[in-house]
Design an enzyme around this catalytic site. Structure first.
Site, PDB file in Angstrom:
ATOM      1  N   HIS A  79     -14.261  24.389  -8.595  1.00 33.25           N
ATOM      2  CA  HIS A  79     -15.438  23.508  -8.640  1.00 33.25           C
ATOM      3  C   HIS A  79     -16.058  23.321  -7.248  1.00 33.25           C
ATOM      4  O   HIS A  79     -17.269  23.367  -7.090  1.00 33.25           O
ATOM      5  CB  HIS A  79     -15.067  22.138  -9.230  1.00 33.25           C
ATOM      6  CG  HIS A  79     -16.212  21.180  -9.211  1.00 33.25           C
ATOM      7  ND1 HIS A  79     -17.361  21.405  -9.930  1.00 33.25           N
ATOM      8  CD2 HIS A  79     -16.423  20.018  -8.520  1.00 33.25           C
ATOM      9  CE1 HIS A  79     -18.224  20.417  -9.705  1.00 33.25           C
ATOM     10  NE2 HIS A  79     -17.683  19.570  -8.849  1.00 33.25           N
ATOM     11  N   HIS A  92     -20.430  22.073  -7.731  1.00 31.26           N
ATOM     12  CA  HIS A  92     -20.335  20.848  -6.924  1.00 31.26           C
ATOM     13  C   HIS A  92     -21.624  20.545  -6.179  1.00 31.26           C
ATOM     14  O   HIS A  92     -22.141  19.442  -6.312  1.00 31.26           O
ATOM     15  CB  HIS A  92     -19.146  20.904  -5.961  1.00 31.26           C
ATOM     16  CG  HIS A  92     -18.779  19.574  -5.379  1.00 31.26           C
ATOM     17  ND1 HIS A  92     -18.574  18.447  -6.154  1.00 31.26           N
ATOM     18  CD2 HIS A  92     -18.577  19.163  -4.092  1.00 31.26           C
ATOM     19  CE1 HIS A  92     -18.241  17.419  -5.374  1.00 31.26           C
ATOM     20  NE2 HIS A  92     -18.249  17.824  -4.123  1.00 31.26           N
ATOM     21  N   ASP A  93     -22.126  21.452  -5.367  1.00 28.96           N
ATOM     22  CA  ASP A  93     -23.461  21.238  -4.814  1.00 28.96           C
ATOM     23  C   ASP A  93     -24.466  21.722  -5.851  1.00 28.96           C
ATOM     24  O   ASP A  93     -24.319  22.819  -6.408  1.00 28.96           O
ATOM     25  CB  ASP A  93     -23.633  21.965  -3.471  1.00 28.96           C
ATOM     26  CG  ASP A  93     -23.350  21.019  -2.302  1.00 28.96           C
ATOM     27  OD1 ASP A  93     -23.611  19.798  -2.455  1.00 28.96           O
ATOM     28  OD2 ASP A  93     -22.870  21.473  -1.250  1.00 28.96           O
ATOM     29  N   HIS A  94     -25.461  20.849  -6.125  1.00 35.86           N
ATOM     30  CA  HIS A  94     -26.379  21.077  -7.245  1.00 35.86           C
ATOM     31  C   HIS A  94     -27.507  22.019  -6.834  1.00 35.86           C
ATOM     32  O   HIS A  94     -28.655  21.613  -6.697  1.00 35.86           O
ATOM     33  CB  HIS A  94     -26.920  19.740  -7.752  1.00 35.86           C
ATOM     34  CG  HIS A  94     -25.843  18.860  -8.316  1.00 35.86           C
ATOM     35  ND1 HIS A  94     -26.076  17.618  -8.854  1.00 35.86           N
ATOM     36  CD2 HIS A  94     -24.504  19.067  -8.430  1.00 35.86           C
ATOM     37  CE1 HIS A  94     -24.931  17.096  -9.276  1.00 35.86           C
ATOM     38  NE2 HIS A  94     -23.964  17.954  -9.025  1.00 35.86           N
ATOM     39  N   HIS A 150     -23.004  18.394  -0.082  1.00 38.06           N
ATOM     40  CA  HIS A 150     -21.573  18.205   0.178  1.00 38.06           C
ATOM     41  C   HIS A 150     -21.059  19.103   1.294  1.00 38.06           C
ATOM     42  O   HIS A 150     -20.074  18.770   1.948  1.00 38.06           O
ATOM     43  CB  HIS A 150     -20.771  18.463  -1.097  1.00 38.06           C
ATOM     44  CG  HIS A 150     -21.108  17.531  -2.218  1.00 38.06           C
ATOM     45  ND1 HIS A 150     -20.895  16.175  -2.133  1.00 38.06           N
ATOM     46  CD2 HIS A 150     -21.659  17.758  -3.425  1.00 38.06           C
ATOM     47  CE1 HIS A 150     -21.297  15.599  -3.273  1.00 38.06           C
ATOM     48  NE2 HIS A 150     -21.762  16.542  -4.063  1.00 38.06           N
ATOM     49  N   ASP A 194     -17.714  19.861 -13.380  1.00 33.29           N
ATOM     50  CA  ASP A 194     -18.608  18.723 -13.621  1.00 33.29           C
ATOM     51  C   ASP A 194     -19.335  19.001 -14.929  1.00 33.29           C
ATOM     52  O   ASP A 194     -20.548  19.158 -15.004  1.00 33.29           O
ATOM     53  CB  ASP A 194     -19.560  18.436 -12.457  1.00 33.29           C
ATOM     54  CG  ASP A 194     -18.898  17.593 -11.368  1.00 33.29           C
ATOM     55  OD1 ASP A 194     -17.680  17.320 -11.485  1.00 33.29           O
ATOM     56  OD2 ASP A 194     -19.585  17.207 -10.411  1.00 33.29           O
ATOM     57  N   ASP A 243     -22.096  21.882 -13.196  1.00 34.07           N
ATOM     58  CA  ASP A 243     -22.721  20.573 -12.962  1.00 34.07           C
ATOM     59  C   ASP A 243     -23.830  20.305 -13.979  1.00 34.07           C
ATOM     60  O   ASP A 243     -24.972  20.059 -13.612  1.00 34.07           O
ATOM     61  CB  ASP A 243     -23.256  20.529 -11.513  1.00 34.07           C
ATOM     62  CG  ASP A 243     -22.166  20.860 -10.500  1.00 34.07           C
ATOM     63  OD1 ASP A 243     -21.501  19.938 -10.022  1.00 34.07           O
ATOM     64  OD2 ASP A 243     -21.943  22.071 -10.234  1.00 34.07           O
ATOM     65  N   ASN A 274     -14.853  17.080 -10.107  1.00 37.30           N
ATOM     66  CA  ASN A 274     -14.435  15.722  -9.735  1.00 37.30           C
ATOM     67  C   ASN A 274     -14.915  14.691 -10.749  1.00 37.30           C
ATOM     68  O   ASN A 274     -14.204  13.732 -11.057  1.00 37.30           O
ATOM     69  CB  ASN A 274     -14.885  15.368  -8.315  1.00 37.30           C
ATOM     70  CG  ASN A 274     -16.342  15.671  -8.045  1.00 37.30           C
ATOM     71  OD1 ASN A 274     -16.792  16.803  -8.261  1.00 37.30           O
ATOM     72  ND2 ASN A 274     -17.085  14.690  -7.581  1.00 37.30           N
ATOM     73  N   TYR A 311     -21.217  14.362 -17.315  1.00 32.37           N
ATOM     74  CA  TYR A 311     -21.561  13.225 -16.438  1.00 32.37           C
ATOM     75  C   TYR A 311     -21.604  11.962 -17.261  1.00 32.37           C
ATOM     76  O   TYR A 311     -21.879  12.016 -18.450  1.00 32.37           O
ATOM     77  CB  TYR A 311     -22.939  13.474 -15.784  1.00 32.37           C
ATOM     78  CG  TYR A 311     -22.841  14.516 -14.703  1.00 32.37           C
ATOM     79  CD1 TYR A 311     -22.349  14.180 -13.447  1.00 32.37           C
ATOM     80  CD2 TYR A 311     -23.211  15.830 -14.944  1.00 32.37           C
ATOM     81  CE1 TYR A 311     -22.243  15.136 -12.441  1.00 32.37           C
ATOM     82  CE2 TYR A 311     -23.097  16.784 -13.935  1.00 32.37           C
ATOM     83  CZ  TYR A 311     -22.614  16.428 -12.695  1.00 32.37           C
ATOM     84  OH  TYR A 311     -22.490  17.363 -11.706  1.00 32.37           O
TER      85      TYR A 311
END
Ligand SMILES: *[C@@H]1O[C@H](CO)[C@@H](O)[C@H](O)[C@H]1NC(C)=O
Ligand SMILES: *[C@@H]1O[C@H](CO)[C@@H](O)[C@H](O)[C@H]1NC(C)=O
Length: 324
Positions: free
Chosen positions: A209, A244-246, A218, A77, A44, A115, A80
């Site tokens: 991910h 995915h979760d930051h 999430h 990710d 991410d 995603n 961005y």
């Protein structure tokens, strides 16, 4: 020239042809002479250095040097907000090549799609053209990296998540080579299971991910709990590593040796959310950072590092030789 066009055509056909079950692409990565393997994992991240991406990169460089890392894992990710627009998108250099500049990070980056990557030209990130721009970049949908003592199984988790298909939040997902979803998922699961069955490695590590378990924004990914987790447990997978979760988090399974590790702190963080989880939360940090891992045939040692290079959490496991 003609040869490279022909190669491109072959690759395009391979990518856009209807999905069928097949052996996962397999890469060999030798471990060090002393039998160990060291790596960093980050997710991410791609924001042209913003949101402390550059600070994380600096600390990765320092940790990477100390540990003499063999490679880096990106949990997705990568760019961005909407992946890459194509193979000539300057975001590739601006968010990757020009950010992770430390000498110790000039190693293969084994990378999955997240995603956000699917919201752009997903096939661009898989293209060998990017490897000519920066030879570190090794991105595929699902594949295996075999380092003898450890096998890493990279799984393309975005297509599992139903809401991206039914309620895509005004974004277009690049499902070329993926749709129809059900067949794609069944093939990924079968290919993964086949690869796990063949694995003789001491350590089996699955990378995707999306989290299976997470206490942040999430949370758990229901589709993965249902479809992926039983396969991981059945085949004695040791670690499941995701983004995915930051945040940075470590959750341990209550009924198996599996450890759930989130390394999604590559740039924007501080979501301010922590929820409960059915499994055991060993560590949670809402901010930026990355994970390091050292493996030998006898033990595994992992650590989470923040933007200042502080080690926030460590965990180690010795593995008796007879367990596998
Ligand atoms: C960057 O890291 C510093 C140090 O932890 C922190 O104070 C700051 O809020 C972070 N910035 C962002 C944009 O997250
Ligand atoms: C989707 O579009 C609607 C209408 O334009 C807008 O109100 C909404 O905020 C958008 N949602 C997202 C997640 O961007």
């Amino acid at each position: 020239m003609a040869a490279s066009v022909a190669l491109l055509l072959v690759l395009l056909v391979a990518v856009v042809a209807p999905p069928v079950a097949a052996e996962l692409p397999r890469l060999e990565h030798p471990h060090k002479g002393d039998g160990s393997l060291t790596l960093l994992a980050v997710g991410d991240w791609g924001r042209r250095g913003a949101h402390n991406q550059s600070m994380v990169a600096t600390q990765m460089g320092i940790a990477g040097e100390k540990m003499d890392i063999d490679f880096v894992v990106s949990t997705g990710d990568n760019f961005y907000n909407n992946g890459l627009t194509g193979v000539d998108d300057k975001a590739f250099e601006e968010s990757f090549s020009n950010i992770y500049t430390a000498k110790s990070l000039q190693k293969p980056w084994y990378t999955v799609l997240g995603n956000h990557d699917y919201r752009g030209d997903a096939l661009a990130q898989l293209s060998p053209v990017l490897r000519k721009v920066d030879s570190r970049w090794i991105c595929m949908k699902s594949f295996v990296v075999s380092a003898e003592i450890a096998d890493f199984f990279f799984v393309d988790t975005t297509p599992f998540v139903l809401k991206y298909w039914t309620n895509p939040e005004n974004s277009t997902y690049d499902w070329r080579g993926v749709a129809p979803r059900e067949i794609y998922i069944a093939n990924v699961l079968k290919d993964l299971e086949d690869a796990l069955k063949l694995s003789k490695a001491t350590w089996k590590i699955v990378v995707g991910h999306h989290p299976i378990r997470s206490v942040s924004e999430h949370g758990d990914t229901q589709e993965l709990l249902q479809l992926l987790l039983p396969i991981l447990k059945a085949h004695g997978v040791d670690l499941y590593l995701n983004g995915h979760d930051h945040c940075l988090e470590h959750i341990s399974s209550r009924d198996s040796p599996l450890q759930y590790l989130t390394s999604g702190g590559g740039s924007k963080a501080w979501r301010g959310i922590q929820t409960a989880n059915a499994d055991k939360v060993e560590f949670f940090y809402d901010g930026q950072g990355f994970m390091s891992l050292r493996l030998t045939t006898a033990d595994a040692c992992l650590a989470f590092h923040d933007v200042a290079g502080e080690v926030l959490h460590t965990w180690a496991l010795a593995k008796p030789a007879e367990r596998h």
